[in-house]
Design an enzyme around this catalytic site. Sequence first.
Site, PDB file in Angstrom:
ATOM      1  N   LYS A  63      39.949  55.434  36.639  1.00 53.30           N
ATOM      2  CA  LYS A  63      40.073  54.061  37.119  1.00 53.30           C
ATOM      3  C   LYS A  63      41.524  53.844  37.526  1.00 53.30           C
ATOM      4  O   LYS A  63      42.445  54.007  36.716  1.00 53.30           O
ATOM      5  CB  LYS A  63      39.683  53.068  36.025  1.00 53.30           C
ATOM      6  CG  LYS A  63      39.721  51.608  36.487  1.00 53.30           C
ATOM      7  CD  LYS A  63      39.184  50.686  35.396  1.00 53.30           C
ATOM      8  CE  LYS A  63      39.146  49.248  35.876  1.00 53.30           C
ATOM      9  NZ  LYS A  63      38.605  48.323  34.832  1.00 53.30           N
ATOM     10  N   GLU A 100      34.243  50.027  43.219  1.00 51.90           N
ATOM     11  CA  GLU A 100      35.489  49.293  43.403  1.00 51.90           C
ATOM     12  C   GLU A 100      35.292  47.880  42.897  1.00 51.90           C
ATOM     13  O   GLU A 100      34.283  47.231  43.204  1.00 51.90           O
ATOM     14  CB  GLU A 100      35.904  49.279  44.877  1.00 51.90           C
ATOM     15  CG  GLU A 100      37.238  48.583  45.120  1.00 51.90           C
ATOM     16  CD  GLU A 100      37.728  48.727  46.549  1.00 51.90           C
ATOM     17  OE1 GLU A 100      38.312  47.763  47.081  1.00 51.90           O
ATOM     18  OE2 GLU A 100      37.507  49.813  47.142  1.00 51.90           O
ATOM     19  N   GLY A 101      36.233  47.426  42.055  1.00 48.02           N
ATOM     20  CA  GLY A 101      36.138  46.094  41.479  1.00 48.02           C
ATOM     21  C   GLY A 101      37.267  45.212  41.931  1.00 48.02           C
ATOM     22  O   GLY A 101      37.960  45.492  42.918  1.00 48.02           O
ATOM     23  N   GLY A 102      37.471  44.111  41.197  1.00 45.76           N
ATOM     24  CA  GLY A 102      38.476  43.139  41.585  1.00 45.76           C
ATOM     25  C   GLY A 102      39.895  43.643  41.435  1.00 45.76           C
ATOM     26  O   GLY A 102      40.789  43.252  42.189  1.00 45.76           O
ATOM     27  N   MET A 103      40.130  44.514  40.434  1.00 43.96           N
ATOM     28  CA  MET A 103      41.483  44.996  40.169  1.00 43.96           C
ATOM     29  C   MET A 103      41.664  46.467  40.469  1.00 43.96           C
ATOM     30  O   MET A 103      42.765  46.908  40.760  1.00 43.96           O
ATOM     31  CB  MET A 103      41.844  44.761  38.690  1.00 43.96           C
ATOM     32  CG  MET A 103      42.184  43.344  38.326  1.00 43.96           C
ATOM     33  SD  MET A 103      42.530  43.213  36.555  1.00 43.96           S
ATOM     34  CE  MET A 103      43.735  44.508  36.333  1.00 43.96           C
ATOM     35  N   ASP A 124      30.931  40.121  28.948  1.00 37.91           N
ATOM     36  CA  ASP A 124      30.205  40.378  30.198  1.00 37.91           C
ATOM     37  C   ASP A 124      29.109  41.410  29.953  1.00 37.91           C
ATOM     38  O   ASP A 124      28.968  42.374  30.714  1.00 37.91           O
ATOM     39  CB  ASP A 124      31.169  40.845  31.286  1.00 37.91           C
ATOM     40  CG  ASP A 124      30.564  40.725  32.691  1.00 37.91           C
ATOM     41  OD1 ASP A 124      29.576  39.972  32.840  1.00 37.91           O
ATOM     42  OD2 ASP A 124      31.070  41.362  33.629  1.00 37.91           O
TER      43      ASP A 124
END
Length: 807
Positions: free
Chosen positions: A49, A25-28, A150
Amino acid sequence: MGWGMDEAFTATSFGKFFLLAKIAEGGMGEIFLAKERGIAGFEKIVAIKRILPEFSRSSRFIQMFQDEAILAGKINHPNIVYTNELGEIDGSFYISMEYIHGEPLDAFLPPSAPRIPLDHALYIAISVLSALDYAHNLRYGEDLYLIHRDIKPKNILLTYEGGVKIIDFGISKNLQRKFATQPDTVKGTPEYMSPEQIAGSSVIDHRSDLFSFGIVFWEMLTGHRLFEAPTFKETCSAVLHRSILPPSSFNPEIPQELDEIVLRALMRDREVRFPSAAAFRDALLALRRKRGIGSGAIELAAYLQEHFGERIAEADLRLERFKGMTLPFPAEKKSNASTVDFLPDGKRSANEVVRKRSPSFHRPLLFLLLLFVGGGAGLLPLLYKRDAHLDVQSVPEGALVYLDGRRIGTTPLTGIELVPNRVYELRLVKQGYREASQLLQPGPGDRLRLPFRLQAFATLEIASEPPGARILLDGKVVEDRTPALLSHLDPTIPHTVELSREGYLPSIRVFHVQPGEKRSVTLSLTPLPGGGTAAAVASRGKGEGKAHPPARPVASATPKGPPVKPQAGKGTPGEGTSSASRPHPPPLPREASRKEGETSRLTIRTEPAGATILLDGRPLPRKTPIEAFPLDRSGRRTLTLTLPGFAPFTTTLEARPGETVTLQHRFERRQYGQLIVDSQPWTTVFLDGVKLDTTPVLRDNVPAGEHTLRLYNPSAGLDEVIPISIEPGRLNKIAPRFEGFLTVHLDRPAEVYLDGKRIGSTPIDRFPVVIGAHELKLKFIDLSGEMTLPLRIRRGETTRFTEATIR
């Protein structure tokens, strides 16, 4: 994708997908391991996703999510995770991606794993750089100019089958501009950011990715973290200022050539980094060929199995367990879904960009119809064929194409079948053009479309005045003499041309050529003083000085007469053994006696032979040994002999008319040390007057002894000359810090920040600061606001800020 699975996750249906486990799970968004279900029992493991619920109503985040998917759909490279489709189910947007059965690179790095062997590290690096080269040069209707921004171990996946994949490819420069005003849109990981990212530069180009991967590669080779620090600010400071040691300082298996490649990638000045990912990759390929280092997917998979077999077996069992899970479609439930499918070339589907899904009962009916028309089971192999295919184009066309060394045709080529997950080496060869190459690793069902723009060789038409000069091109003898045509010149490197002719001083020129350039050059040769040719003069004095054994040089010339034994004298300490004497010249013909009797000549023999001769700082056209070489004048002359790998020798000669000075010298092997220069602020480094590079600078094989170092930074007003001494066999580090001082005295209390780092509260007295331009921020404690001021620090001076100066 396949790491850190949340097995407590409850499997659930999501449109045509069966979400099996949450991966991350990420920021968005959140990523799931999923099973895609189709007609006739078709199933496929994918990664989904999905945008997080809290962002599903934000038009800005939805647009960013869609743009990310559309961009990813245009990328099709074996070393980049493939995107299948963009869709929306019941108001929730998702991206369907290729599932990678493997783990991030950092799972295979210390401290959780042993250091990766050199051959596998090179294979991983070449694969990543091939992907970056593809992405940086991707063109699709308009110049996308993709930059990952990144690159870090977590975004590089190693499959258990030995594949290498980049994930989370970031956003293009076009998209960056679109959301440039929004906070936190473009992010990076500080310890893997480039200096220009840390400094907040408004111009970030593809070379930023090269610096970031240079950090990853350094850490793969050494097993250590390069810019790790306890806080965000200290990490940023480390990226900008911390000295970067060569990987061989931590891993003795690293050859010197690889040290230089890695340190070039880590240059803080991007202008002196590799100009492209292809140049970085090609340097590693050349090193691998030179050293005979070989590794590929099969070898990497064997290494992973040997060291992480138990972990891989557990992952295999877990995946099989997930594959075996079933969940029926909800009965008669219609899903309000729309999708965007991406074709292998990155285009959207042919008919519509976004289409509503047909009712599910149409698909089985269509399938049965196809079976009937196509002959039943005979159609199934076509529907499920998973071979990869390759299309190759080149500009210009007609290049020979070699796959793993086997010729397969000429460009353009289409539909070449490839075995999925196998690594191939593709080469394009065309007469008159530089060879192009690329590593491939297709996935099942991939269709790779590779366009190449071949670089034409340059041609140099070289002539001399007078003609007939011998030609050395990049140190190699050319068969033809001037005038001659030098073809097949690589436009990516400079070329050195040396012309020599008996009786003339040599002429040396360095040429920088452009692709396809045809240039004509005429070089004038300067005659040697005294006329005639060196060979003719030498033949008249043949046999002189043969009776003189090696000895130290004498203090004065030997008078005319029979040969005498040389006097013993002290030579230069540590520079070998030499002898100099001037025997009586042989009788000359009467008609030439007056002219020849006025000419001084020089005979030099060295052990080993092949030394360069400098007379009063000017090179002679021949290397040792020379016999009876005519000198342009008599008198006191300074002679220097140099030979790579040996200590140079310098002495003074007294040349008298009609005499031949004979010198014999035995060289001693020179000792060397390593030199690292890393200054604050950055400087351009000159060693003994020769420009090296911009700090940090590493040089092996610096001759032991005294040298002069010059550090130059015009923007900081710095031009410093430092005498240094290189100790043999040791790493000699020079890390000067040039400082001025900062004083801040205000009537109001304020916190003081320098380049984003808090340095204290007012009053600040003579705080040491590296010279150059900085940013000073004042945050007033009485909540009256904050102020940002430009700051320039000069060496040894104190810059003061008071209430009067900041108003």
